[in-house]
Motif scaffolding. Sequence first.
Motif, PDB file in Angstrom:
ATOM      1  N   TYR A 331      29.987  48.105  60.190  1.00  0.00           N
ATOM      2  CA  TYR A 331      28.722  47.745  60.825  1.00  0.00           C
ATOM      3  C   TYR A 331      27.689  48.848  60.640  1.00  0.00           C
ATOM      4  CZ  TYR A 331      25.417  46.004  64.267  1.00  0.00           C
ATOM      5  OH  TYR A 331      24.289  45.534  64.878  1.00  0.00           O
ATOM      6  N   GLN A 332      26.529  48.510  60.027  1.00  0.00           N
ATOM      7  CA  GLN A 332      25.418  49.439  59.830  1.00  0.00           C
ATOM      8  C   GLN A 332      24.109  48.728  60.201  1.00  0.00           C
ATOM      9  OE1 GLN A 332      27.365  50.441  55.701  1.00  0.00           O
ATOM     10  NE2 GLN A 332      25.671  51.863  56.036  1.00  0.00           N
ATOM     11  N   GLY A 333      24.065  48.169  61.394  1.00  0.00           N
ATOM     12  CA  GLY A 333      22.959  47.303  61.777  1.00  0.00           C
ATOM     13  C   GLY A 333      23.248  45.874  61.384  1.00  0.00           C
ATOM     14  N   THR A 334      23.856  45.695  60.233  1.00  0.00           N
ATOM     15  CA  THR A 334      24.405  44.417  59.775  1.00  0.00           C
ATOM     16  C   THR A 334      25.786  44.700  59.186  1.00  0.00           C
ATOM     17  OG1 THR A 334      23.369  44.663  57.593  1.00  0.00           O
ATOM     18  CG2 THR A 334      22.126  43.438  59.271  1.00  0.00           C
ATOM     19  N   TRP A 335      26.596  43.657  59.040  1.00  0.00           N
ATOM     20  CA  TRP A 335      27.916  43.830  58.450  1.00  0.00           C
ATOM     21  C   TRP A 335      27.787  43.939  56.942  1.00  0.00           C
ATOM     22  CZ3 TRP A 335      31.709  45.146  61.473  1.00  0.00           C
ATOM     23  CH2 TRP A 335      31.714  44.742  62.807  1.00  0.00           C
ATOM     24  N   GLN A 336      28.330  45.030  56.388  1.00  0.00           N
ATOM     25  CA  GLN A 336      28.261  45.286  54.954  1.00  0.00           C
ATOM     26  C   GLN A 336      29.662  45.526  54.404  1.00  0.00           C
ATOM     27  OE1 GLN A 336      25.489  48.427  54.065  1.00  0.00           O
ATOM     28  NE2 GLN A 336      23.809  47.487  55.229  1.00  0.00           N
ATOM     29  N   GLU A 337      29.985  44.803  53.334  1.00  0.00           N
ATOM     30  CA  GLU A 337      31.311  44.931  52.727  1.00  0.00           C
ATOM     31  C   GLU A 337      31.438  46.273  52.010  1.00  0.00           C
ATOM     32  OE1 GLU A 337      33.837  42.899  49.084  1.00  0.00           O
ATOM     33  OE2 GLU A 337      32.403  41.662  50.215  1.00  0.00           O
ATOM     34  N   TYR A 338      32.574  46.956  52.243  1.00  0.00           N
ATOM     35  CA  TYR A 338      32.814  48.218  51.552  1.00  0.00           C
ATOM     36  C   TYR A 338      34.180  48.260  50.858  1.00  0.00           C
ATOM     37  CZ  TYR A 338      36.090  50.024  55.080  1.00  0.00           C
ATOM     38  OH  TYR A 338      37.174  50.218  55.893  1.00  0.00           O
ATOM     39  N   ALA A 339      35.036  47.237  51.074  1.00  0.00           N
ATOM     40  CA  ALA A 339      36.334  47.203  50.390  1.00  0.00           C
ATOM     41  C   ALA A 339      36.848  45.773  50.352  1.00  0.00           C
ATOM     42  CB  ALA A 339      37.343  48.117  51.093  1.00  0.00           C
ATOM     43  N   ARG A 340      37.573  45.433  49.259  1.00  0.00           N
ATOM     44  CA  ARG A 340      38.185  44.116  49.095  1.00  0.00           C
ATOM     45  C   ARG A 340      39.545  44.302  48.440  1.00  0.00           C
ATOM     46  NH1 ARG A 340      36.399  38.582  48.427  1.00  0.00           N
ATOM     47  NH2 ARG A 340      34.320  39.293  49.007  1.00  0.00           N
ATOM     48  N   LEU A 341      40.537  43.560  48.923  1.00  0.00           N
ATOM     49  CA  LEU A 341      41.905  43.729  48.435  1.00  0.00           C
ATOM     50  C   LEU A 341      42.581  42.373  48.348  1.00  0.00           C
ATOM     51  CD1 LEU A 341      44.244  45.719  47.751  1.00  0.00           C
ATOM     52  CD2 LEU A 341      44.823  45.670  50.190  1.00  0.00           C
ATOM     53  N   ASN A 342      43.248  42.080  47.208  1.00  0.00           N
ATOM     54  CA  ASN A 342      44.029  40.855  47.002  1.00  0.00           C
ATOM     55  C   ASN A 342      45.503  41.232  46.896  1.00  0.00           C
ATOM     56  OD1 ASN A 342      41.773  39.092  46.892  1.00  0.00           O
ATOM     57  ND2 ASN A 342      41.420  39.651  44.746  1.00  0.00           N
ATOM     58  N   ARG A 343      46.334  40.505  47.665  1.00  0.00           N
ATOM     59  CA  ARG A 343      47.773  40.776  47.656  1.00  0.00           C
ATOM     60  C   ARG A 343      48.530  39.458  47.636  1.00  0.00           C
ATOM     61  NH1 ARG A 343      49.514  45.772  49.335  1.00  0.00           N
ATOM     62  NH2 ARG A 343      51.458  44.955  48.436  1.00  0.00           N
ATOM     63  N   PRO A 344      49.624  39.352  46.817  1.00  0.00           N
ATOM     64  CA  PRO A 344      50.480  38.161  46.888  1.00  0.00           C
ATOM     65  C   PRO A 344      51.222  38.134  48.218  1.00  0.00           C
ATOM     66  CG  PRO A 344      51.467  39.817  45.470  1.00  0.00           C
ATOM     67  CD  PRO A 344      50.103  40.323  45.829  1.00  0.00           C
ATOM     68  N   ILE A 345      51.486  36.936  48.735  1.00  0.00           N
ATOM     69  CA  ILE A 345      52.146  36.816  50.032  1.00  0.00           C
ATOM     70  C   ILE A 345      53.217  35.741  49.959  1.00  0.00           C
ATOM     71  CG2 ILE A 345      50.419  35.154  50.883  1.00  0.00           C
ATOM     72  CD1 ILE A 345      50.829  36.338  53.677  1.00  0.00           C
ATOM     73  N   ASP A 346      54.337  36.028  50.563  1.00  0.00           N
ATOM     74  CA  ASP A 346      55.427  35.065  50.712  1.00  0.00           C
ATOM     75  C   ASP A 346      55.917  35.155  52.155  1.00  0.00           C
ATOM     76  OD1 ASP A 346      57.431  33.273  50.448  1.00  0.00           O
ATOM     77  OD2 ASP A 346      58.603  34.413  48.978  1.00  0.00           O
ATOM     78  N   GLY A 347      55.084  34.672  53.034  1.00  0.00           N
ATOM     79  CA  GLY A 347      55.395  34.736  54.459  1.00  0.00           C
ATOM     80  C   GLY A 347      54.861  35.991  55.119  1.00  0.00           C
TER      81      GLY A 347
END
Length: 415
Positions: A331-347
Amino acid sequence: MQDNEEREQTSATPTTEDQGQSDQKDNSAAQQQISRRRFVAGATATALIASTGALAFAARRGGVGGPTITPEPTLPTPVAIPGTVTPGASESVSNYVATAPKLLRAGGVETVAFTLMNGDQPTTTKVAVALVKDGKTVASGEDWIKGRGGVPLRIPVGTTGDYTLKVSGRGFSDEGTVRVEAGNVLFLETDKPIYKPGETVQMRVLSLDSALRPLAGQATVEVADAKGIKIFKKTLSIDEWGMGTLQLPLSTEPNLGVWKLRAMGGTNASNGSTAQLDIRVERYVLPKYEVKVTLPKNWALVNEPITGTIGAEYTFGKAVRGEATIVAQRYQGTWQEYARLNRPIDGKTTFEIPAARYSAGSPGNAGAGAVRLEVTVREEATEYEEKQTTLITIVASPVSVRLLPESGAFKPGLP
């Protein structure tokens, strides 16, 4: 015998010298009273103190500051309210505090509380209270106050609007604005918060008097859909238990969104209290599976990586296989994306997001910053998605010290 009669007449008739001494005493007493009156008027100043949820008056010693007040105006003769009255002589008041509710209920009895002091000692005097509007007294009361006490004030039925509350005693007078509303209290409730098209909304109205006892009568219920269109209005009877029920069948193609329900005492809002309630009308579909985000703690240091575990299971307990996407926003006055992560999931799967490094603090969060994690789990076979959002507090130190005051206002001389 004649000599005795002459002596009796002589003793019964005052001499010119005696009359002069008596007149001097009377004049001296009158001067003392006038001087005392002026002293009290000149040594007392009034100030209005705002307090949370209550109307407060206060008087302070002269010499501290502020203009002196004139002798109190004459209030209409109060109507005595049954109670304990202690007759006696009124004493001078140099400091006082009078407290009354900001909101009064018609048909009930409200109490105006007083604390009276002469110097640093409690004092006794007769205090009058009056509720006035447009120069007309609609309610009044008086009683003797010994140091601390209250004066009951019976509010007439049907009295609503803004009024002036006046208080007075020996050596002080003050006034303030209060609001009087209908004495009955309404509650409006439904059987659930979300409805689907074609369902029936079950509504219930509860009516209570100022003493929170069931109150029979009438109530009017109005309903506006998500576009603000009034689609329903009905007057229902409230039974002796203070209850009234009604139903609203929904069409199969209603305006989806937030609907507003409103209940009014009597036939319109000016005759009594009101109650409002929001419900949602949606084409609600049960999720195929549930996404859970588990964190070791709900806060993180500003230079500390954020770790956690993501779980996804079908409603029948089987693990979901697919891909999980984690988007971190600070949060910097508005929500700003600073990281993104993709992970495989099996439960279940784990993740680690880089440290926020910095974030704007907010007063509502005691100056701490915040990071929002938006987690999306996409099913492998159908690409169906379920989302979950989690907030994390960002702080500069693991220890937080706060100073909490007991009150938002202070009065000189009181602890």
